[in-house]
Design a protein around this motif. Sequence first.
Motif, PDB file in Angstrom:
ATOM      1  N   LEU A 138      26.156  70.049 122.950  1.00 22.03           N
ATOM      2  CA  LEU A 138      24.896  70.313 122.271  1.00 22.03           C
ATOM      3  C   LEU A 138      23.757  69.690 123.085  1.00 22.03           C
ATOM      4  O   LEU A 138      23.991  68.856 123.962  1.00 22.03           O
ATOM      5  N   PRO A 139      22.498  70.083 122.800  1.00 20.25           N
ATOM      6  CA  PRO A 139      21.379  69.429 123.488  1.00 20.25           C
ATOM      7  C   PRO A 139      21.411  67.912 123.288  1.00 20.25           C
ATOM      8  O   PRO A 139      21.685  67.431 122.190  1.00 20.25           O
ATOM      9  N   ASP A 140      21.177  67.169 124.346  1.00 18.77           N
ATOM     10  CA  ASP A 140      21.150  65.701 124.337  1.00 18.77           C
ATOM     11  C   ASP A 140      22.529  65.079 124.116  1.00 18.77           C
ATOM     12  O   ASP A 140      22.630  63.862 123.904  1.00 18.77           O
ATOM     13  N   MET A 141      23.585  65.861 124.179  1.00 23.94           N
ATOM     14  CA  MET A 141      24.942  65.342 123.992  1.00 23.94           C
ATOM     15  C   MET A 141      25.540  64.981 125.344  1.00 23.94           C
ATOM     16  O   MET A 141      25.549  65.788 126.267  1.00 23.94           O
ATOM     17  N   LYS A 142      26.028  63.750 125.458  1.00 23.34           N
ATOM     18  CA  LYS A 142      26.638  63.309 126.703  1.00 23.34           C
ATOM     19  C   LYS A 142      28.004  63.970 126.896  1.00 23.34           C
ATOM     20  O   LYS A 142      28.670  64.315 125.921  1.00 23.34           O
ATOM     21  N   PRO A 143      28.445  64.142 128.145  1.00 24.13           N
ATOM     22  CA  PRO A 143      29.809  64.642 128.374  1.00 24.13           C
ATOM     23  C   PRO A 143      30.821  63.761 127.649  1.00 24.13           C
ATOM     24  O   PRO A 143      30.697  62.528 127.634  1.00 24.13           O
ATOM     25  N   THR A 144      31.811  64.375 127.047  1.00 28.74           N
ATOM     26  CA  THR A 144      32.770  63.632 126.229  1.00 28.74           C
ATOM     27  C   THR A 144      34.195  63.998 126.604  1.00 28.74           C
ATOM     28  O   THR A 144      34.434  64.798 127.519  1.00 28.74           O
ATOM     29  N   ARG A 145      35.129  63.425 125.885  1.00 30.16           N
ATOM     30  CA  ARG A 145      36.533  63.659 126.192  1.00 30.16           C
ATOM     31  C   ARG A 145      36.962  65.076 125.817  1.00 30.16           C
ATOM     32  O   ARG A 145      36.589  65.601 124.766  1.00 30.16           O
ATOM     33  N   ASP A 146      37.771  65.691 126.678  1.00 34.26           N
ATOM     34  CA  ASP A 146      38.403  66.964 126.323  1.00 34.26           C
ATOM     35  C   ASP A 146      39.386  66.742 125.178  1.00 34.26           C
ATOM     36  O   ASP A 146      39.912  65.637 124.991  1.00 34.26           O
ATOM     37  N   ILE A 147      39.656  67.804 124.444  1.00 33.24           N
ATOM     38  CA  ILE A 147      40.798  67.825 123.518  1.00 33.24           C
ATOM     39  C   ILE A 147      42.028  68.206 124.337  1.00 33.24           C
ATOM     40  O   ILE A 147      41.972  69.109 125.169  1.00 33.24           O
ATOM     41  N   LEU A 148      43.122  67.515 124.131  1.00 26.42           N
ATOM     42  CA  LEU A 148      44.374  67.854 124.803  1.00 26.42           C
ATOM     43  C   LEU A 148      45.227  68.695 123.877  1.00 26.42           C
ATOM     44  O   LEU A 148      45.464  68.318 122.722  1.00 26.42           O
ATOM     45  N   TYR A 149      45.677  69.838 124.369  1.00 27.41           N
ATOM     46  CA  TYR A 149      46.621  70.678 123.618  1.00 27.41           C
ATOM     47  C   TYR A 149      47.961  70.683 124.346  1.00 27.41           C
ATOM     48  O   TYR A 149      48.016  70.793 125.578  1.00 27.41           O
ATOM     49  N   ALA A 150      49.040  70.561 123.581  1.00 21.78           N
ATOM     50  CA  ALA A 150      50.390  70.669 124.133  1.00 21.78           C
ATOM     51  C   ALA A 150      51.281  71.343 123.103  1.00 21.78           C
ATOM     52  O   ALA A 150      51.117  71.150 121.896  1.00 21.78           O
ATOM     53  N   SER A 151      52.191  72.150 123.574  1.00 20.71           N
ATOM     54  CA  SER A 151      53.193  72.736 122.681  1.00 20.71           C
ATOM     55  C   SER A 151      54.570  72.460 123.254  1.00 20.71           C
ATOM     56  O   SER A 151      54.754  72.344 124.465  1.00 20.71           O
ATOM     57  N   GLY A 152      55.536  72.331 122.359  1.00 20.40           N
ATOM     58  CA  GLY A 152      56.895  72.055 122.804  1.00 20.40           C
ATOM     59  C   GLY A 152      57.910  72.481 121.769  1.00 20.40           C
ATOM     60  O   GLY A 152      57.585  72.666 120.587  1.00 20.40           O
ATOM     61  N   GLU A 153      59.140  72.638 122.208  1.00 17.56           N
ATOM     62  CA  GLU A 153      60.240  73.014 121.316  1.00 17.56           C
ATOM     63  C   GLU A 153      60.897  71.753 120.776  1.00 17.56           C
ATOM     64  O   GLU A 153      61.248  70.847 121.532  1.00 17.56           O
ATOM     65  N   ILE A 154      61.030  71.664 119.457  1.00 19.33           N
ATOM     66  CA  ILE A 154      61.678  70.518 118.836  1.00 19.33           C
ATOM     67  C   ILE A 154      63.124  70.860 118.505  1.00 19.33           C
ATOM     68  O   ILE A 154      63.582  71.977 118.750  1.00 19.33           O
TER      69      ILE A 154
END
Length: 314
Positions: A138-154
Motif C-alpha cells: 500500500l502507499p507508505d507501506m515498507k517492504p515486508t515479509r513474504d507469506i510462505l506457502y508449502a504443501s505436502g503429503e501426510i
Amino acid sequence: MNIFYALLLGIFTIVQLNCENLFDAEHDSLKNDVEFLPESYHHWTHYRYWRKLTNISQELIACGGEGVKWTQPDLIALCEVENDSVLTDLTKKSLLRNARYEYVMTNSPDERGIDVALLYSPFSFRLITSYPIRIDLLPDMKPTRDILYASGEIITGDTLHVFVVHAPSRSGGAKLSEPYRVQVAGQLAASIDSIRLLRREAKIVVAGDFNDYSNNKSLQTICNHEMVDISVKAQGRHGAKATYKFRGEWNSLDHILVSRSLARKRWDCYVVDYPFLLTHDDKYGGVMPLRNFTMYKYNEGYSDHLPLVAQIDI
C-alpha cells in the motif's frame, strides 16, 4: 512416544515460534542487519549466535512434551530468521540435527532481512511444492515479509496446505499500521480461496506472528474465509496466559488457524511455557518470556514470544 508411534496414533504436531532476531554474526550488505554484528551495541558475536541457536533448538525440542509422552513435532513454523545459513546451522548443526528436519524459507524484501521458514519432518510430511507470496504494498507501506506457502503429503495420503505468516509490526501505532496487516490477511485469504476452488474440503493450516489479536480485523478477515483460530484460548501451564506479554498484559500475537475440515477433528492447542523459558517480571509481577536482550542487557535467553503447539488427530 517417538514420531513413529505418534503417527500410528494419528497425532500430527505443529509448532509456531517467533525466534526474536535469529541473526547470524555476518554482515549482509543488502540488508540492515547492523544491530546484530560483533561490533554493534548488541556485541553479537559468534558465541552469542551459537548460544541463541542452542537455546532455540532446546526450546523446539521441548515443544514435543515431556518423558515418555515426548514426540517430535511434524511441522515447525518460524518467524524472524535471517537467512539460509541460519536455517542450515539450526537444522544440521544444532541440537536439532538428529531430528533430520528439512526446511523451506522465503527470501523477502524486508529491510532488516528477516524471513519466515517451515521446518518439516520428512517422515510425516512429504514436501510437494513451496513458494513465497509477495505482498502488494500500500502507499507508505515498507517492504515486508513474504507469506510462505508449502504443501505436502501426510501419513493419511491427504495433501496438507501450510502458510507461514509474519505480518507487519505495530510500529507507529496499532491503528495507523492496521491497514498493512489487513493487506497481508487479504492476500492470504485469496490464496486460501484459490486452494478451495480446486478442493472444497482441503486441509489448510496457517501459522505465524500476525502482530494482531484474535479480535482484530486482520484475524477476522481470515476467519471469514472458513478458517478457525484454534489458538484463541491457548494458555501455558506455568503462568503464561498467552504467547506474548506487553506492559504486564498477556496476549497472543501468534496464531494457528486451520480449515474447518481440520477443526472438526480432535485437537488441542496450548502455549509452551516451561520454567526455563520464563523469568520474573520485576515491573508488573508474575512471569514473562526470557528474551535474549532487555534493552542493551544480554540475558542469554530465548525469545520475547513463547511457542504455540497444536496437536491434531488426523
